[in-house]
Design a protein around this motif. Structure first.
Motif, PDB file in Angstrom:
ATOM      1  N   LEU A 350       0.820  -1.204   0.000  1.00 16.97           N
ATOM      2  CA  LEU A 350       0.000   0.000   0.000  1.00 16.97           C
ATOM      3  C   LEU A 350       0.859   1.261   0.000  1.00 16.97           C
ATOM      4  CD1 LEU A 350      -3.007  -0.566   2.468  1.00 16.97           C
ATOM      5  CD2 LEU A 350      -3.109  -0.234   0.002  1.00 16.97           C
ATOM      6  N   GLU A 351       1.935   1.259   0.773  1.00 15.83           N
ATOM      7  CA  GLU A 351       2.741   2.472   0.900  1.00 15.83           C
ATOM      8  C   GLU A 351       3.373   2.881  -0.418  1.00 15.83           C
ATOM      9  OE1 GLU A 351       5.669   1.652   3.843  1.00 15.83           O
ATOM     10  OE2 GLU A 351       6.668   0.074   2.690  1.00 15.83           O
ATOM     11  N   THR A 352       3.584   1.924  -1.339  1.00 15.70           N
ATOM     12  CA  THR A 352       4.163   2.286  -2.639  1.00 15.70           C
ATOM     13  C   THR A 352       3.133   2.955  -3.543  1.00 15.70           C
ATOM     14  OG1 THR A 352       3.629   0.149  -3.684  1.00 15.70           O
ATOM     15  CG2 THR A 352       5.721   0.309  -2.470  1.00 15.70           C
ATOM     16  N   ARG A 353       1.864   2.828  -3.211  1.00 10.90           N
ATOM     17  CA  ARG A 353       0.811   3.433  -4.036  1.00 10.90           C
ATOM     18  C   ARG A 353       0.549   4.894  -3.646  1.00 10.90           C
ATOM     19  NH1 ARG A 353      -1.915  -0.720  -6.734  1.00 10.90           N
ATOM     20  NH2 ARG A 353      -1.661  -2.815  -5.837  1.00 10.90           N
ATOM     21  N   VAL A 354       0.920   5.259  -2.411  1.00  9.11           N
ATOM     22  CA  VAL A 354       0.591   6.597  -1.923  1.00  9.11           C
ATOM     23  C   VAL A 354       1.118   7.706  -2.827  1.00  9.11           C
ATOM     24  CG1 VAL A 354       0.812   8.200   0.007  1.00  9.11           C
ATOM     25  CG2 VAL A 354       0.408   5.773   0.452  1.00  9.11           C
ATOM     26  N   PRO A 355       2.401   7.682  -3.254  1.00  7.20           N
ATOM     27  CA  PRO A 355       2.883   8.771  -4.123  1.00  7.20           C
ATOM     28  C   PRO A 355       2.070   8.920  -5.411  1.00  7.20           C
ATOM     29  CG  PRO A 355       4.728   7.513  -3.256  1.00  7.20           C
ATOM     30  CD  PRO A 355       3.496   6.748  -2.915  1.00  7.20           C
ATOM     31  N   GLN A 356       1.490   7.815  -5.886  1.00  9.10           N
ATOM     32  CA  GLN A 356       0.714   7.876  -7.128  1.00  9.10           C
ATOM     33  C   GLN A 356      -0.584   8.666  -6.968  1.00  9.10           C
ATOM     34  OE1 GLN A 356       0.282   3.853  -8.837  1.00  9.10           O
ATOM     35  NE2 GLN A 356       1.998   3.229  -7.541  1.00  9.10           N
ATOM     36  N   LEU A 357      -0.989   8.908  -5.710  1.00 12.56           N
ATOM     37  CA  LEU A 357      -2.194   9.708  -5.474  1.00 12.56           C
ATOM     38  C   LEU A 357      -2.020  11.142  -5.957  1.00 12.56           C
ATOM     39  CD1 LEU A 357      -3.158   8.416  -1.901  1.00 12.56           C
ATOM     40  CD2 LEU A 357      -4.421   8.000  -4.025  1.00 12.56           C
ATOM     41  N   ALA A 358      -0.776  11.543  -6.211  1.00 14.12           N
ATOM     42  CA  ALA A 358      -0.522  12.886  -6.749  1.00 14.12           C
ATOM     43  C   ALA A 358      -1.163  13.057  -8.123  1.00 14.12           C
ATOM     44  CB  ALA A 358       0.976  13.147  -6.824  1.00 14.12           C
ATOM     45  N   LYS A 359      -1.408  11.943  -8.815  1.00 14.86           N
ATOM     46  CA  LYS A 359      -2.005  12.000 -10.155  1.00 14.86           C
ATOM     47  C   LYS A 359      -3.537  11.932 -10.117  1.00 14.86           C
ATOM     48  CE  LYS A 359       2.010   9.591 -12.086  1.00 14.86           C
ATOM     49  NZ  LYS A 359       2.477   8.362 -12.802  1.00 14.86           N
ATOM     50  N   VAL A 360      -4.098  11.767  -8.913  1.00 16.67           N
ATOM     51  CA  VAL A 360      -5.546  11.655  -8.771  1.00 16.67           C
ATOM     52  C   VAL A 360      -6.092  12.980  -8.230  1.00 16.67           C
ATOM     53  CG1 VAL A 360      -7.444  10.414  -7.671  1.00 16.67           C
ATOM     54  CG2 VAL A 360      -5.342   9.197  -8.295  1.00 16.67           C
ATOM     55  N   VAL A 361      -6.946  13.627  -8.999  1.00 17.87           N
ATOM     56  CA  VAL A 361      -7.511  14.906  -8.578  1.00 17.87           C
ATOM     57  C   VAL A 361      -8.609  14.655  -7.544  1.00 17.87           C
ATOM     58  CG1 VAL A 361      -8.778  16.966  -9.298  1.00 17.87           C
ATOM     59  CG2 VAL A 361      -6.984  16.016 -10.774  1.00 17.87           C
ATOM     60  N   TYR A 362      -8.473  15.309  -6.402  1.00 18.19           N
ATOM     61  CA  TYR A 362      -9.532  15.243  -5.381  1.00 18.19           C
ATOM     62  C   TYR A 362     -10.612  16.257  -5.727  1.00 18.19           C
ATOM     63  CZ  TYR A 362     -11.880  16.348  -0.985  1.00 18.19           C
ATOM     64  OH  TYR A 362     -12.824  16.616  -0.034  1.00 18.19           O
ATOM     65  N   HIS A 363     -10.205  17.501  -5.938  1.00 19.51           N
ATOM     66  CA  HIS A 363     -11.115  18.584  -6.316  1.00 19.51           C
ATOM     67  C   HIS A 363     -10.276  19.611  -7.052  1.00 19.51           C
ATOM     68  CE1 HIS A 363     -13.775  22.073  -6.001  1.00 19.51           C
ATOM     69  NE2 HIS A 363     -14.754  21.257  -5.656  1.00 19.51           N
ATOM     70  N   ASN A 364     -10.825  20.158  -8.135  1.00 22.10           N
ATOM     71  CA  ASN A 364     -10.011  21.061  -8.950  1.00 22.10           C
ATOM     72  C   ASN A 364      -9.574  22.323  -8.215  1.00 22.10           C
ATOM     73  OD1 ASN A 364     -12.484  22.302  -8.851  1.00 22.10           O
ATOM     74  ND2 ASN A 364     -12.725  22.581 -11.050  1.00 22.10           N
ATOM     75  N   LYS A 365     -10.225  22.634  -7.089  1.00 19.98           N
ATOM     76  CA  LYS A 365      -9.817  23.794  -6.300  1.00 19.98           C
ATOM     77  C   LYS A 365      -9.052  23.402  -5.038  1.00 19.98           C
ATOM     78  CE  LYS A 365     -13.608  26.822  -7.788  1.00 19.98           C
ATOM     79  NZ  LYS A 365     -14.768  27.647  -7.339  1.00 19.98           N
ATOM     80  N   LEU A 366      -8.980  22.096  -4.764  1.00 19.10           N
ATOM     81  CA  LEU A 366      -8.357  21.630  -3.525  1.00 19.10           C
ATOM     82  C   LEU A 366      -7.175  20.701  -3.757  1.00 19.10           C
ATOM     83  CD1 LEU A 366     -11.609  20.945  -1.461  1.00 19.10           C
ATOM     84  CD2 LEU A 366     -10.086  22.908  -1.257  1.00 19.10           C
ATOM     85  N   GLY A 367      -6.816  20.507  -5.013  1.00 22.83           N
ATOM     86  CA  GLY A 367      -5.621  19.730  -5.296  1.00 22.83           C
ATOM     87  C   GLY A 367      -5.855  18.243  -5.445  1.00 22.83           C
ATOM     88  N   SER A 368      -4.776  17.498  -5.291  1.00 19.60           N
ATOM     89  CA  SER A 368      -4.785  16.051  -5.528  1.00 19.60           C
ATOM     90  C   SER A 368      -5.131  15.291  -4.255  1.00 19.60           C
ATOM     91  CB  SER A 368      -3.413  15.602  -6.019  1.00 19.60           C
ATOM     92  OG  SER A 368      -2.451  15.743  -4.968  1.00 19.60           O
ATOM     93  N   GLN A 369      -5.349  13.991  -4.426  1.00 22.64           N
ATOM     94  CA  GLN A 369      -5.586  13.130  -3.273  1.00 22.64           C
ATOM     95  C   GLN A 369      -4.343  13.058  -2.392  1.00 22.64           C
ATOM     96  OE1 GLN A 369      -8.051  11.788  -1.881  1.00 22.64           O
ATOM     97  NE2 GLN A 369      -9.673  11.304  -3.340  1.00 22.64           N
ATOM     98  N   LEU A 370      -3.145  13.173  -2.978  1.00 25.13           N
ATOM     99  CA  LEU A 370      -1.928  13.138  -2.161  1.00 25.13           C
ATOM    100  C   LEU A 370      -1.855  14.365  -1.256  1.00 25.13           C
ATOM    101  CD1 LEU A 370       0.691  11.741  -1.424  1.00 25.13           C
ATOM    102  CD2 LEU A 370       1.823  12.994  -3.277  1.00 25.13           C
ATOM    103  N   GLU A 371      -2.205  15.520  -1.795  1.00 25.53           N
ATOM    104  CA  GLU A 371      -2.235  16.728  -0.965  1.00 25.53           C
ATOM    105  C   GLU A 371      -3.256  16.576   0.155  1.00 25.53           C
ATOM    106  OE1 GLU A 371      -1.392  20.554  -3.608  1.00 25.53           O
ATOM    107  OE2 GLU A 371      -2.732  19.149  -4.637  1.00 25.53           O
ATOM    108  N   ARG A 372      -4.376  15.982  -0.176  1.00 20.40           N
ATOM    109  CA  ARG A 372      -5.409  15.777   0.838  1.00 20.40           C
ATOM    110  C   ARG A 372      -4.930  14.803   1.913  1.00 20.40           C
ATOM    111  NH1 ARG A 372     -10.580  12.477   1.041  1.00 20.40           N
ATOM    112  NH2 ARG A 372     -11.818  13.551   2.616  1.00 20.40           N
ATOM    113  N   VAL A 373      -4.270  13.730   1.496  1.00 17.16           N
ATOM    114  CA  VAL A 373      -3.749  12.756   2.457  1.00 17.16           C
ATOM    115  C   VAL A 373      -2.758  13.430   3.400  1.00 17.16           C
ATOM    116  CG1 VAL A 373      -2.198  10.783   2.665  1.00 17.16           C
ATOM    117  CG2 VAL A 373      -4.163  10.656   1.133  1.00 17.16           C
ATOM    118  N   GLY A 374      -1.943  14.332   2.866  1.00 20.01           N
ATOM    119  CA  GLY A 374      -0.998  15.059   3.714  1.00 20.01           C
ATOM    120  C   GLY A 374      -1.710  15.881   4.777  1.00 20.01           C
ATOM    121  N   ARG A 375      -2.801  16.541   4.386  1.00 20.02           N
ATOM    122  CA  ARG A 375      -3.565  17.327   5.358  1.00 20.02           C
ATOM    123  C   ARG A 375      -4.208  16.430   6.406  1.00 20.02           C
ATOM    124  NH1 ARG A 375      -5.513  19.751   0.557  1.00 20.02           N
ATOM    125  NH2 ARG A 375      -7.553  18.755   0.853  1.00 20.02           N
TER     126      ARG A 375
END
Length: 707
Positions: A350-375
């Motif tokens: 699972l941990e190797t998949r986390v960086p790939q969340l940068a390519k998944v848009v969470y919301h066009n005004k709130l960034g990617s899923q990786l940014e969201r995971v960081g928050r």
């Protein structure tokens, strides 16, 4: 004479998930329109029928013609129709003549003033409408108002005309007793012929009377016309088959409704699959069987999935071997796909998949899923420190919480997010608390659902929900009416339930502020970047969460006054019940009404003090009346006792103790003029009242309890 009326629309296969609502709406609108037209008896009852190929309703007592009724027909304004001395003008005589009336009708004319002018009205006898006219209008309205998921356009047979409906309609019945009502719709003329099961029943069934509808369909057509009757029969057969196999059905209500909408003559058969598929997590197998194949999985007494399942067929045959083997053949590749996804997914941690969340848009005004995971990770860690949870485990679970979104299994079945994350975390050797928190951070998923168990899971769940609420409110996508695409109401209620029922020592407001601070400057919710707009959105988000708390407490049986008195004091949701019970006990005291009114009076006075009461301490040297000193002494004597009781969670005792303020507060207002001429004395009295108010409202805001 009252007679039953049967109305049926025969169609091609209707959308199963919408069938019950379509049937209910069709009958409801017809009932309302026929009643409005005066065609139904007062005791008329409606029976609703809905199968995959028909919508129908039968009304028990319907008139062939509505009774005549008296109504007032508008004529002319008084100043146009009557002269100054009250005689009819030529214009009024002409109007009456056009209606077929003579001057004898003048004596019947009424004058009605609507606030703007006086109008003349003539009482007339209006003929009641015929059933044909009333039903024709009712049918058009019922069809127009059906909650159709997606409208189809199709060309009528032997015509170039195109009509729109949920599915092509091929037959219309309008039978009043034994007589056909002459109506038409969707290019169809009403008759008395319905149609049976495609393979088991008669193709055409001519009805002699509206009362024989469901009996003839059952006997001659092999169709159970009533949705509810058909559902009950399927459930009976399912339970009987499960009992024969010493198995249970699990949660099947939603699937039962859908399957009921797929069959007209239900028969339940037992089928199975290879035992080796049980090595796959049972949630995957259950979901593919229920969602893709509409099968009912069977469970052992311990809740584990068995290799047997039930099929609800629309065919009754002497030898069901072909039906059973056919369904087993169909389900096998589905289960094989689930096994393939499960095996492939486990090849990457699972941990190797986390960086790939940068390519998944969470919301066009709130960034990617990786940014969201960081928050979420940052916020979960902060919450863990506040409640004494393991910070490292909470942060680890938050970091991995969304990784399963990139797995093949969740890609195929989004409903399994969190479920598969726990399985894959267990396979990776993550701590049990981390694996469980990955699943539990989605809880509660619906009203009444279970809550996260561990403190660490609560931290991640709260962080996930709070980030969603603050983020989406920051974009301005505030829920309106029944539109809530980001499920913010569910998230807000989840926050309240976790804090209250898991007894966490945190307020919702404090957590919302933490979540707001977690977003970096320059993002869409940053108040500095948006010149104060985000601050307003934060206030709206806090109000939104409070609204969910209000609903949560009202559903528990507390009154509006009790709830408002508690929510006016910022307190941890875990204290809500104790404070509410305290408010209820306080209201039973004889002093409660007077003290509540006094608190309201104090609040009104302080609201006009310009904040002076907060800026200074009470100076006893400035007292001019004994009542001032008495109020201060009682207040300060009670304060230490109230503080002690609150620290022990004894809210009722603390609030009841403040009732001792009633006499000194009353005496103060009877003898002391707060707005003294001398500024120092006046401000000192403001400060005294501020101190008293703070004590009175430590448990609940008692002015909110005033009737």
């Amino acid at each position: 004479m009252s007679t039953p009326l049967l109305v049926e629309l025969f169609t091609e296969e209707l959308p199963p998930k919408a069938l019950k609502n379509l049937g209910d709406a069709f009958a409801r609108v017809l009932l309302a329109e026929l009643k409005h037209g005066g065609l139904l008896d007062a005791n008329c009852k409606v029976e609703i029928f809905a199968t995959p190929r028909r919508l129908a309703a039968r009304f028990s007592s319907v008139q062939a013609k509505a009774a005549d009724r008296q109504t007032d027909e508008r004529l002319l304004p008084e100043k146009v129709g009557l002269t100054a001395d009250g005689n009819a003008t030529p214009a009024l005589i002409k109007k009456l003549t056009s209606m077929g009336r003579d001057e004898s009708a003048l004596a019947l004319i009424k004058k009605v003033n609507d606030g703007k002018m006086t109008m003349l009205f003539l009482p007339v006898q209006a003929a009641g409408q015929t059933l044909a006219a009333g039903l024709s209008a009712a049918l058009e309205k019922a069809i127009a108002q059906l909650p159709i998921p997606k409208v189809m356009s199709y060309q009528l047979a032997n015509s170039t005309e195109t009509v729109k409906f949920v599915r092509p309609a091929h037959g219309l019945i309008a039978l009043h007793g034994g007589d056909v009502v002459s109506v038409s719709t969707l290019g169809l003329q009403a008759g008395r012929v319905t149609h049976g099961h495609r393979f088991l029943g008669a193709a055409d069934i001519e009805l002699k009377h509206a009362d024989e509808y469901e009996a003839r369909l059952k006997d001659d057509g092999k169709v159970v016309a009533s949705f509810d009757t058909r559902r009950a029969e399927i459930e009976r057969q399912l339970k009987a088959k499960a009992a024969e196999l010493n198995a249970t059905l699990g949660d099947y209500d939603t699937l039962l409704d859908e399957v009921t909408a797929l069959v007209e003559w239900p028969v339940v058969y037992v089928a199975g699959f290879d035992q080796e598929f049980l090595e796959v997590p049972q949630e995957c197998l259950i979901l593919t069987m229920r969602t893709n194949q509409k099968y009912f999985p069977l469970f052992a007494a311990d809740g584990k999935l068995t290799a047997k399942f039930l099929v609800v067929s629309n065919m009754q045959v002497a030898d069901p071997t072909n039906i059973i083997e056919g369904n087993e053949r169909v389900v096998r590749p589905r289960l094989a796909d689930a096994r393939f996804f499960f095996e492939q997914d486990r090849k990457a941690r699972l941990e190797t998949r986390v960086p790939q969340l940068a390519k998944v848009v969470y919301h066009n005004k709130l960034g990617s899923q990786l940014e969201r995971v960081g928050r979420i990770q940052l916020l979960a860690g902060k919450i863990a420190r506040l409640i004494g949870a393991d910070v490292l485990l909470a942060e680890r679970a938050a970091w991995l919480a969304k990784a399963d979104l990139l797995t093949g299994m969740v890609g195929e079945f989004p409903e399994l997010q969190g479920v598969m994350g726990r399985y894959y975390a267990q396979h990776d050797g993550e701590p049990v608390l981390v694996a469980d928190a990955i699943f539990e951070h989605y809880l509660p998923r619906f009203a009444g659902d279970k809550l996260p168990e561990s403190k660490e899971a609560c931290c991640v769940s709260l962080a996930d929900k709070l980030d969603t609420i603050i983020g989406i409110f920051g974009t301005g996508a505030i829920p309106t009416g029944d539109k809530d695409p980001f499920a913010l109401r569910r998230h807000a209620l989840g926050v309240i339930r976790i804090l209250a029922e898991r007894q966490l020592p945190l307020t919702a407001g404090a957590l919302l502020r933490l979540a707001h601070e977690t977003f970096p400057k320059g993002t869409v919710i940053d108040s500095h970047d948006r010149k104060g707009v985000a601050v307003a959105n934060f206030v709206e988000a806090a109000f939104f969460v409070t609204e969910r708390a209000r609903s949560y407490l009202r559903e528990m049986g507390y009154t509006a006054l009790e709830v408002e008195s508690v929510l006016a004091v910022e307190s941890a949701p875990r204290e809500y019940i104790g404070r509410l019970d305290a408010a209820r006990r306080f209201l039973a005291l004889p002093e409660s009404a007077g003290l509540s009114e006094a608190d309201k009076r104090i609040g009104n006075i302080l609201s006009k003090s310009g904040g002076l009461s907060i800026a200074q301490d009470v100076d006893e040297a400035l007292f001019e009346k004994n009542e001032e000193k008495q109020l201060l002494n009682v207040s300060r004597a009670l304060r230490s006792k109230v503080d002690g009781l609150l620290s022990e969670g004894k809210f009722s005792d603390a609030l009841l103790l403040t009732a001792q303020l009633h006499q000194p507060v009353t005496s103060f207002f009877d003898t002391v003029m707060v707005n003294a001429n001398e500024a120092a004395v006046r401000n000192n009295r403001f400060a005294l009242l501020h101190e008293v108010e703070a004590l009175m409202n430590r448990v609940v805001f008692i002015s909110k309890l005033a009737q």
